[in-house]
Design an enzyme around this catalytic site. Structure first.
Site, PDB file in Angstrom:
ATOM      1  N   GLU A   1       0.837  -1.203   0.000  1.00 57.95           N
ATOM      2  CA  GLU A   1       0.000   0.000   0.000  1.00 57.95           C
ATOM      3  C   GLU A   1       0.867   1.246   0.000  1.00 57.95           C
ATOM      4  OE1 GLU A   1      -2.313  -0.213   3.585  1.00 57.95           O
ATOM      5  OE2 GLU A   1      -2.905  -2.268   3.172  1.00 57.95           O
TER       6      GLU A   1
ATOM      7  N   LYS B   1       2.138   4.632   1.761  1.00 56.64           N
ATOM      8  CA  LYS B   1       2.263   5.154   3.119  1.00 56.64           C
ATOM      9  C   LYS B   1       1.885   6.629   3.066  1.00 56.64           C
ATOM     10  CE  LYS B   1       5.260   5.188   7.149  1.00 56.64           C
ATOM     11  NZ  LYS B   1       4.754   6.424   7.653  1.00 56.64           N
TER      12      LYS B   1
ATOM     13  N   ASP C   1       1.187  10.381   4.246  1.00 52.53           N
ATOM     14  CA  ASP C   1       1.907  11.240   5.184  1.00 52.53           C
ATOM     15  C   ASP C   1       0.938  12.240   5.806  1.00 52.53           C
ATOM     16  OD1 ASP C   1       3.936  12.307   6.591  1.00 52.53           O
ATOM     17  OD2 ASP C   1       4.848  13.389   4.925  1.00 52.53           O
TER      18      ASP C   1
ATOM     19  N   TYR D   1      -6.766   2.303   6.184  1.00 50.03           N
ATOM     20  CA  TYR D   1      -5.832   1.234   5.837  1.00 50.03           C
ATOM     21  C   TYR D   1      -5.758   0.068   6.823  1.00 50.03           C
ATOM     22  CZ  TYR D   1      -3.129   4.509   8.702  1.00 50.03           C
ATOM     23  OH  TYR D   1      -2.726   5.359   9.673  1.00 50.03           O
TER      24      TYR D   1
ATOM     25  N   LYS E   1      10.514   3.708   3.391  1.00 49.51           N
ATOM     26  CA  LYS E   1      10.352   5.156   3.245  1.00 49.51           C
ATOM     27  C   LYS E   1      11.221   5.694   2.107  1.00 49.51           C
ATOM     28  CE  LYS E   1       9.991   7.380   7.262  1.00 49.51           C
ATOM     29  NZ  LYS E   1       9.220   8.392   7.975  1.00 49.51           N
TER      30      LYS E   1
ATOM     31  N   CYS F   1      24.247  42.379  15.551  1.00 49.57           N
ATOM     32  CA  CYS F   1      22.863  41.937  15.336  1.00 49.57           C
ATOM     33  C   CYS F   1      22.280  42.667  14.130  1.00 49.57           C
ATOM     34  CB  CYS F   1      22.029  42.211  16.584  1.00 49.57           C
ATOM     35  SG  CYS F   1      20.294  41.841  16.337  1.00 49.57           S
TER      36      CYS F   1
ATOM     37  N   CYS G   1      19.346  45.051  15.615  1.00 47.26           N
ATOM     38  CA  CYS G   1      19.517  46.165  16.559  1.00 47.26           C
ATOM     39  C   CYS G   1      20.978  46.597  16.686  1.00 47.26           C
ATOM     40  CB  CYS G   1      18.934  45.786  17.923  1.00 47.26           C
ATOM     41  SG  CYS G   1      19.924  44.542  18.772  1.00 47.26           S
TER      42      CYS G   1
ATOM     43  N   CYS H   1      22.348  37.599  20.177  1.00 45.45           N
ATOM     44  CA  CYS H   1      22.258  39.036  20.416  1.00 45.45           C
ATOM     45  C   CYS H   1      21.838  39.199  21.885  1.00 45.45           C
ATOM     46  CB  CYS H   1      21.202  39.654  19.498  1.00 45.45           C
ATOM     47  SG  CYS H   1      20.742  41.302  20.039  1.00 45.45           S
TER      48      CYS H   1
ATOM     49  N   CYS I   1      15.721  44.397  21.313  1.00 44.23           N
ATOM     50  CA  CYS I   1      15.859  43.813  19.984  1.00 44.23           C
ATOM     51  C   CYS I   1      14.488  43.320  19.487  1.00 44.23           C
ATOM     52  CB  CYS I   1      16.875  42.671  20.066  1.00 44.23           C
ATOM     53  SG  CYS I   1      17.187  41.904  18.489  1.00 44.23           S
TER      54      CYS I   1
END
Ligand code: IVH
Length: 684
Positions: free
Chosen positions: A113, A115, A117, A225, A312, A406, A409, A424, A430
């Site tokens: 079958e 799979k 997701d 399923y 998978k 940063c 800021c 930062c 900030c």
């Protein structure tokens, strides 16, 4: 109209609507227009309003939702919801098949079958009527999401024919098709909401929404399923799915009976080719032993059945050019590099940005602007760059250099020894750090203001309306109306504009209003005190009962609380020493938030359970499972998740999982009923 006439009309309309629903959602062959369908539905709705006693809880009118669930009830699965053992190697599938063949010692037939997701769901039907839908949860207990699941159009509320067992469970995967996903994300962007990372997250987020009418709009779908249980009237798994199809369940057409490993390989190969063209996400193939008797012989481990394996597919990869690198600042101040890419199609969506992790990885990959890079999609919000294609690198390409200041800021970045991230340190000034704290404040497990999201917080911040959590409670309708935001259209990459309309403003304010009743333990968590997660916040709230008492506690008193060590205690003491935090709390108190436990929820202040380690399992009559856990803590006991020789007793409700029960018996741990427990702690 007489009641008798109404009854037969309701029945007729119900059957007709169910038939059209099936034709539209499961067969993709509508026989009438949407408009005609809506008219029939309206007719039924009017009749049900006139004769409410005739309205069935499984009426097609229920599909539009409307029920609000505050907290999902925890339900113990009759059969534990196991996962599948999985592999990325076709060689391992071959080894699995050889092992199975050897163990069974006779001919084995397999069913291959897709799979899917999405999100696993277990549905219980009694007399052909859907009575319960439960998520996987931890495999033993899940959330009762019945009201939300009823809005998924191709999940039958009432089965067809009469060949189904009186009572049975069926399992499947709820998912969001690509069209629904793209439409939803577009709408979210228009509403200044953060888009979902992938259809799986969108499906799972949708199932956990409190308002089922909103779930109905999400256009989820479901494939089935598996029918668990040993007393089913079938000899094979394949037959059980065929029967389920005839009762109205959507079973995928991509299903094949295979007798040899070569046939299995062919199926896997075919599905791998097919997946790019499918209108929904799949992540592999599942191979199952078909004969139910053979399945029983093989049995299961604690985690997964031995009679099935999932193969998978590897994550899809794409090649594209790295145009530039941006640096983003998160709520903790951590700075992450993000790559701007030449747009490229990957697993059904256009990718423009990808994560570059941190400074060390940039250096290790020796990545340069203009390089051709490999991108992969995992479960994360944005795809990842996994490598650089060295051939074709331009001779004058520039290495990516990490920032020293940063980007938001301009504060100098710092890096602690042994850490890979740069930070930062300007917590109070900030912008992304401030916005991040407000986002944490409104999040589901904190104040749960789901009418606000990252995008809306950003608009409010940009317009200077919100600088901290307390500002939210000063917002007025007129502040919000007409606020504008420019955003990037996900399809075209072009800039578009949105503005708050009246409905959106009212919604935001009512969400904020509702949050005023959030209990103290969650308010404490929402404050975002460093290292104070959900559990620690609850422990503190139940031990001290008010913010004043926590503030007055010294380090030793705090450490005395279970699970609280030096690090947390110091952080708590430090938090209350900062004047800006005290000012914030003062304003939130004025706004009416709960800064002490409601006396009714301080179930008791007893010590009867001190030193006892307790596992709470099952469904209870008088209290929810969470309330039972709080009661354990309020009486000095310790909640633990799994049974071990250290467990004092298991507080047992109905439907306790068979695996837990067996374990308790084998370790001779006593099972205590709800009534006995309440007596033990002197509760009614
Ligand atoms: S059978 C006891 N069949 O994958 C085994 N599962 O990774 C019952 N899934 O929890 C599961 N497609 O949510 C089965 N065709 C399929 C499936 C499938 C997707 C999901 C399911 C399961 C998870 C395990």
């Amino acid at each position: 109209m007489t009641k008798e006439a109404a009854k037969s009309e309701i029945q007729k309309l119900t059957e007709e609507l169910n038939r059209h629903n099936h034709a539209y959602y499961s067969l993709s062959k509508p026989e009438i227009s949407d408009n005609e369908f809506d008219l029939l539905l309206k007719e039924l709705e009017v009749l049900e309003q006139k004769f409410p006693e005739l309205a069935s809880p499984n009426s097609p009118t229920q599909r539009v939702g409307g029920e609000i669930t505050r907290e999902f009830r925890q339900v113990t699965h009759q059969y534990p919801m196991l996962s599948l053992s999985n592999t990325y190697s076709i060689e391992e599938v071959k080894e699995w098949e050889t092992r199975i063949h050897k163990l069974i010692g006779e001919e084995v037939e397999y069913v291959c079958e897709i799979k899917f997701d999405g999100v696993a769901i277990g549905l219980t039907y009694q007399n052909g009527i859907l009575i319960q839908a439960v998520t996987r949860g931890d495999g033993v207990q899940g959330d009762d999401v019945t009201e939300n699941v009823k809005t998924v159009h191709n999940i039958p509320l009432q089965l067809k024919g009469d060949g189904y067992p009186v009572s049975f469970e069926i399992r499947g995967e709820i998912f969001m098709p690509h069209t629904s996903f793209n439409r939803l994300n577009k709408m979210r962007l228009e509403e200044s909401e953060e888009p979902f990372a992938n259809p799986r997250n969108a499906a799972s987020g949708s199932l956990k929404m409190q308002n089922s009418a909103e779930v109905a709009k999400r256009r989820l779908n479901c494939f089935f399923y598996y029918l668990p249980g040993t007393d089913l009237p079938f000899k094979t798994h394949y037959d059980s799915l065929q029967a389920a199809r005839s009762w109205g369940f959507q079973i995928s057409g991509y299903i094949a009976k295979c007798s040899t490993i070569h046939e299995i390989f062919d199926f896997v190969h075919e599905i791998d080719q097919l997946r790019k063209g499918l209108p929904f996400d799949i992540d592999g193939a599942v191979i199952k032993v078909n004969d139910l008797r053979q399945q029983e012989i093989l049995g299961s481990t604690a985690k997964s059945p031995r009679w099935a394996i999932a193969y998978k597919f590897k994550a899809e990869q794409a090649e594209t050019r790295l145009n530039s690198v941006d640096f983003q600042v998160g709520r903790t101040g951590a700075v992450t590099p993000v790559a701007n890419l030449e747009p490229v199609l990957l697993a059904g969506t256009v990718v423009r940005r990808a994560s570059l992790h941190n400074a060390d990885i940039i250096a290790a990959l020796d990545i340069r602007i203009g390089d051709t890079v490999y991108v992969e999609k995992g479960g994360e919000i944005i795809p990842k760059i996994t490598g650089v294609k060295m051939e074709g690198r331009l001779p004058d390409s520039m290495p990516v250099t990490f920032l020293q200041f940063c980007p938001e800021c301009r504060t100098a970045l710092i890096r602690s020894e042994g850490e890979s991230a740069w930070y930062c340190p300007n917590r109070e000034g900030c912008p992304p750090q401030i916005k991040g704290r407000i986002e944490h404040f409104i999040s589901r497990k904190a104040m749960n203001i789901d009418t606000l999201g990252e995008g809306k917080i950003s608009i409010l911040y940009d317009h200077g309306l919100v600088r901290n959590m307390a500002d939210l409670y000063d917002l007025k309708q007129e502040d919000l109306l007409g606020l504008e935001k420019v955003y990037q259209d996900p399809d075209t990459g072009k800039e578009r504009k949105m503005s708050f309309k009246e409905k959106s403003a009212t919604n935001i304010l009512s969400g904020i209003q509702l949050s005023r009743s959030v209990p103290f333990d969650r308010v404490l968590y929402a404050l975002g005190i460093r290292f104070v997660g959900e559990t620690v916040a609850r422990k503190l709230a139940y031990r001290f009962h008010s913010i004043e008492a926590i503030r007055n506690a010294d380090i030793d008193t705090l450490i005395d609380v279970e699970e609280i060590g030096d690090k947390i205690a110091e952080s708590v003491v430090d938090y209350f020493l900062q004047p800006e935090n005290m000012k914030l709390i003062g304003r939130l108190q004025v706004a009416g938030l709960n800064f002490s436990l409601n006396p009714d929820t301080i179930i008791n202040k007893g010590t009867e359970l001190e030193g006892k380690s307790i596992v709470v399992s099952g469904v209870f009559q008088l209290y929810s499972r969470d309330e039972m856990k709080r009661m354990v803590e309020a009486h000095g006991g310790k909640n633990t998740g799994s049974i071990s020789s250290k467990t004092t007793f298991v507080l047992t409700g109905e439907n306790m999982g068979p695996a837990k029960k067996k374990k308790a018996e084998s370790l001779q741990i006593p099972l205590i009923s709800e009534t006995d427990f309440l007596q033990m702690v002197n509760e009614k």
